[in-house]
Design a protein around this motif. Sequence first.
Motif, PDB file in Angstrom:
ATOM      1  N   ARG A 211       3.643 -13.176   9.328  1.00  0.00           N
ATOM      2  CA  ARG A 211       3.830 -12.807  10.591  1.00  0.00           C
ATOM      3  C   ARG A 211       4.129 -11.259  10.907  1.00  0.00           C
ATOM      4  NH1 ARG A 211       7.595 -15.192  13.914  1.00  0.00           N
ATOM      5  NH2 ARG A 211       8.798 -15.729  12.172  1.00  0.00           N
ATOM      6  N   VAL A 212       4.585 -10.716   9.499  1.00  0.00           N
ATOM      7  CA  VAL A 212       5.371  -9.297   9.466  1.00  0.00           C
ATOM      8  C   VAL A 212       4.494  -8.431   9.011  1.00  0.00           C
ATOM      9  CG1 VAL A 212       7.287  -8.390   8.536  1.00  0.00           C
ATOM     10  CG2 VAL A 212       7.700 -10.451   9.656  1.00  0.00           C
ATOM     11  N   THR A 213       4.580  -7.290   9.641  1.00  0.00           N
ATOM     12  CA  THR A 213       3.842  -5.813   9.049  1.00  0.00           C
ATOM     13  C   THR A 213       4.866  -4.845   9.055  1.00  0.00           C
ATOM     14  OG1 THR A 213       1.699  -6.466   9.973  1.00  0.00           O
ATOM     15  CG2 THR A 213       2.029  -4.037   9.191  1.00  0.00           C
ATOM     16  N   LEU A 214       5.306  -4.138   7.919  1.00  0.00           N
ATOM     17  CA  LEU A 214       6.138  -2.912   7.897  1.00  0.00           C
ATOM     18  C   LEU A 214       5.318  -1.718   7.890  1.00  0.00           C
ATOM     19  CD1 LEU A 214       8.958  -4.054   5.539  1.00  0.00           C
ATOM     20  CD2 LEU A 214       8.503  -4.514   7.982  1.00  0.00           C
ATOM     21  N   SER A 215       5.675  -0.764   8.376  1.00  0.00           N
ATOM     22  CA  SER A 215       4.838   0.649   8.216  1.00  0.00           C
ATOM     23  C   SER A 215       5.732   1.803   8.263  1.00  0.00           C
ATOM     24  CB  SER A 215       3.892   0.817   9.610  1.00  0.00           C
ATOM     25  OG  SER A 215       4.424   0.608  10.633  1.00  0.00           O
ATOM     26  N   VAL A 216       5.262   2.658   7.726  1.00  0.00           N
ATOM     27  CA  VAL A 216       6.066   4.045   7.566  1.00  0.00           C
ATOM     28  C   VAL A 216       5.455   5.092   8.131  1.00  0.00           C
ATOM     29  CG1 VAL A 216       5.407   4.548   5.247  1.00  0.00           C
ATOM     30  CG2 VAL A 216       7.780   5.285   6.064  1.00  0.00           C
ATOM     31  N   HIS A 217       6.305   6.087   8.915  1.00  0.00           N
ATOM     32  CA  HIS A 217       5.661   7.211   9.368  1.00  0.00           C
ATOM     33  C   HIS A 217       6.353   8.502   9.244  1.00  0.00           C
ATOM     34  CE1 HIS A 217       4.264   3.872  11.719  1.00  0.00           C
ATOM     35  NE2 HIS A 217       5.598   3.709  12.245  1.00  0.00           N
TER      36      HIS A 217
ATOM     37  N   GLN B  16      10.097   7.934  10.783  1.00  0.00           N
ATOM     38  CA  GLN B  16      10.312   6.508  11.091  1.00  0.00           C
ATOM     39  C   GLN B  16       9.834   5.481  10.389  1.00  0.00           C
ATOM     40  OE1 GLN B  16       8.790   7.058  14.939  1.00  0.00           O
ATOM     41  NE2 GLN B  16      10.519   7.409  16.255  1.00  0.00           N
ATOM     42  N   PHE B  17      10.396   4.231  10.505  1.00  0.00           N
ATOM     43  CA  PHE B  17       9.630   3.133   9.901  1.00  0.00           C
ATOM     44  C   PHE B  17       9.626   2.117  10.849  1.00  0.00           C
ATOM     45  CE2 PHE B  17      13.186   0.915   8.083  1.00  0.00           C
ATOM     46  CZ  PHE B  17      14.080   1.838   7.965  1.00  0.00           C
ATOM     47  N   SER B  18       8.838   1.120  10.803  1.00  0.00           N
ATOM     48  CA  SER B  18       8.532   0.364  11.875  1.00  0.00           C
ATOM     49  C   SER B  18       8.594  -1.354  11.425  1.00  0.00           C
ATOM     50  CB  SER B  18       7.509   0.488  12.757  1.00  0.00           C
ATOM     51  OG  SER B  18       7.663   1.710  13.443  1.00  0.00           O
TER      52      SER B  18
ATOM     53  N   TRP C 177      16.769 -11.250   4.496  1.00  0.00           N
ATOM     54  CA  TRP C 177      15.974  -9.960   4.182  1.00  0.00           C
ATOM     55  C   TRP C 177      14.664 -10.220   4.732  1.00  0.00           C
ATOM     56  CZ3 TRP C 177      11.922  -9.597   0.728  1.00  0.00           C
ATOM     57  CH2 TRP C 177      11.486  -8.357   0.419  1.00  0.00           C
ATOM     58  N   ILE C 178      13.959  -9.285   5.531  1.00  0.00           N
ATOM     59  CA  ILE C 178      12.781  -9.490   5.994  1.00  0.00           C
ATOM     60  C   ILE C 178      11.799  -8.805   5.192  1.00  0.00           C
ATOM     61  CG2 ILE C 178      11.376  -8.908   7.964  1.00  0.00           C
ATOM     62  CD1 ILE C 178      13.610  -8.924   9.733  1.00  0.00           C
ATOM     63  N   GLY C 179      11.825  -7.620   4.762  1.00  0.00           N
ATOM     64  CA  GLY C 179      11.150  -6.743   3.906  1.00  0.00           C
ATOM     65  C   GLY C 179      11.418  -5.643   3.615  1.00  0.00           C
ATOM     66  N   SER C 180      10.772  -4.830   2.541  1.00  0.00           N
ATOM     67  CA  SER C 180      10.930  -3.508   2.304  1.00  0.00           C
ATOM     68  C   SER C 180       9.684  -2.525   2.323  1.00  0.00           C
ATOM     69  CB  SER C 180      11.806  -3.434   0.907  1.00  0.00           C
ATOM     70  OG  SER C 180      13.042  -4.084   1.011  1.00  0.00           O
ATOM     71  N   ILE C 181       9.766  -1.354   2.415  1.00  0.00           N
ATOM     72  CA  ILE C 181       8.480  -0.534   2.234  1.00  0.00           C
ATOM     73  C   ILE C 181       9.171   0.824   1.596  1.00  0.00           C
ATOM     74  CG2 ILE C 181       8.767   0.453   4.646  1.00  0.00           C
ATOM     75  CD1 ILE C 181       5.781   0.188   5.121  1.00  0.00           C
ATOM     76  N   ASN C 182       8.210   1.423   0.921  1.00  0.00           N
ATOM     77  CA  ASN C 182       8.501   2.517   0.239  1.00  0.00           C
ATOM     78  C   ASN C 182       7.710   3.995   1.184  1.00  0.00           C
ATOM     79  OD1 ASN C 182       5.810   2.849  -0.661  1.00  0.00           O
ATOM     80  ND2 ASN C 182       6.612   2.436  -2.864  1.00  0.00           N
ATOM     81  N   ASP C 183       7.827   5.205   0.820  1.00  0.00           N
ATOM     82  CA  ASP C 183       7.458   6.079   1.860  1.00  0.00           C
ATOM     83  C   ASP C 183       6.038   6.121   1.556  1.00  0.00           C
ATOM     84  OD1 ASP C 183       7.566   8.952  -0.696  1.00  0.00           O
ATOM     85  OD2 ASP C 183       8.130   6.872  -1.106  1.00  0.00           O
ATOM     86  N   SER C 184       5.503   5.620   0.483  1.00  0.00           N
ATOM     87  CA  SER C 184       3.872   5.589   0.485  1.00  0.00           C
ATOM     88  C   SER C 184       3.102   4.546   1.229  1.00  0.00           C
ATOM     89  CB  SER C 184       3.260   5.896  -1.161  1.00  0.00           C
ATOM     90  OG  SER C 184       3.800   4.608  -1.726  1.00  0.00           O
ATOM     91  N   GLY C 185       4.143   3.645   1.791  1.00  0.00           N
ATOM     92  CA  GLY C 185       3.548   2.489   2.658  1.00  0.00           C
ATOM     93  C   GLY C 185       3.659   1.278   1.855  1.00  0.00           C
ATOM     94  N   SER C 186       3.861   1.340   0.746  1.00  0.00           N
ATOM     95  CA  SER C 186       3.841  -0.010  -0.189  1.00  0.00           C
ATOM     96  C   SER C 186       4.789  -0.952   0.307  1.00  0.00           C
ATOM     97  CB  SER C 186       3.858   0.189  -1.826  1.00  0.00           C
ATOM     98  OG  SER C 186       3.919  -1.137  -2.345  1.00  0.00           O
ATOM     99  N   ALA C 187       4.640  -2.292   0.780  1.00  0.00           N
ATOM    100  CA  ALA C 187       5.678  -2.910   1.085  1.00  0.00           C
ATOM    101  C   ALA C 187       5.691  -4.467   0.577  1.00  0.00           C
ATOM    102  CB  ALA C 187       5.287  -3.452   2.778  1.00  0.00           C
ATOM    103  N   THR C 188       7.020  -5.113   0.353  1.00  0.00           N
ATOM    104  CA  THR C 188       7.239  -6.198  -0.105  1.00  0.00           C
ATOM    105  C   THR C 188       7.869  -7.143   1.161  1.00  0.00           C
ATOM    106  OG1 THR C 188       7.748  -5.331  -2.345  1.00  0.00           O
ATOM    107  CG2 THR C 188       8.691  -7.546  -1.848  1.00  0.00           C
ATOM    108  N   TYR C 189       7.457  -8.376   1.329  1.00  0.00           N
ATOM    109  CA  TYR C 189       7.765  -9.172   2.292  1.00  0.00           C
ATOM    110  C   TYR C 189       8.511 -10.434   1.867  1.00  0.00           C
ATOM    111  CZ  TYR C 189       4.452  -6.118   4.853  1.00  0.00           C
ATOM    112  OH  TYR C 189       3.845  -5.168   5.529  1.00  0.00           O
ATOM    113  N   HIS C 190       9.241 -10.980   2.789  1.00  0.00           N
ATOM    114  CA  HIS C 190      10.003 -12.254   2.577  1.00  0.00           C
ATOM    115  C   HIS C 190       8.761 -13.142   2.719  1.00  0.00           C
ATOM    116  CE1 HIS C 190      12.365 -16.031   2.728  1.00  0.00           C
ATOM    117  NE2 HIS C 190      13.429 -15.219   2.460  1.00  0.00           N
ATOM    118  N   PRO C 191       8.511 -14.126   1.531  1.00  0.00           N
ATOM    119  CA  PRO C 191       7.348 -15.201   1.642  1.00  0.00           C
ATOM    120  C   PRO C 191       7.279 -16.109   3.030  1.00  0.00           C
ATOM    121  CG  PRO C 191       8.528 -15.332  -0.520  1.00  0.00           C
ATOM    122  CD  PRO C 191       9.175 -14.382   0.428  1.00  0.00           C
ATOM    123  N   SER C 192       8.492 -16.370   3.553  1.00  0.00           N
ATOM    124  CA  SER C 192       8.363 -17.470   4.694  1.00  0.00           C
ATOM    125  C   SER C 192       8.098 -16.190   5.848  1.00  0.00           C
ATOM    126  CB  SER C 192       9.719 -17.729   4.898  1.00  0.00           C
ATOM    127  OG  SER C 192      10.739 -16.823   5.215  1.00  0.00           O
TER     128      SER C 192
END
Lengths: 115, 106
Positions: free
Chosen positions: A66-72, A77-79, A47-62
Amino acid sequence: QVHLQESGPALVKPSETLSVTCTVSGGSINTHQWSWIRQTPEKGLEWIGSINDSGSATYHPSLKSRVTLSVHPSKTQFSLRMTSVTTADTAVYYCARQQLVLTDWGQGILVTVSS
Amino acid sequence: DIQLTQSPSFLSASVGDRVTITCRASQAIGNSLAWYQQKPGRAPKILIYAASSLYIGVPSRFSGSGSGTEFTLTINRLQPEDFATYFCQQVSYYPRTFGPGTKVDI
């Protein structure tokens, strides 16, 4: 039923940035969480991470550094963006809808990191 | 991170068999466990959530049980389309983690 489709470059050079987009159809991107998962024969499902529709994200600590999630939402779309990739980041990358569990998955995209 | 182990890692079975796969968590996760099925070249598909609840459209020959640190997935009367790899996932803590998988083969 919602349909998810990953898209992006299949080949990325070491030290460069991996970018994958997930397009959602057949449903709203609002009021849900959206996840990224990758899979390799060596490490299995990660699991890399999750993001909700308002753009709040949770990431794998490791991977967080290096990771950024975004939602459009307007594009449904989400990226995923992962910087400074190495050969260890070669994997099949999946996007999925997270309703606590992962109820709907894209077909996956193989991203190879190689010079 | 919560570590999940699965046993066995490989299971040889025949059509009509009853098979049981075990998933163990490194610490208690209540009933916050899901099971997925994956066929070669395909994405995983949700089977069971909350340890024992069957997801919409999943055949009733699949069942799950357990809580705390030990969970099982049972497939009654194995069908040809059930030959696949099965993964557990804990959804109690971040980061979400998966088991290494159990391949059910002929």
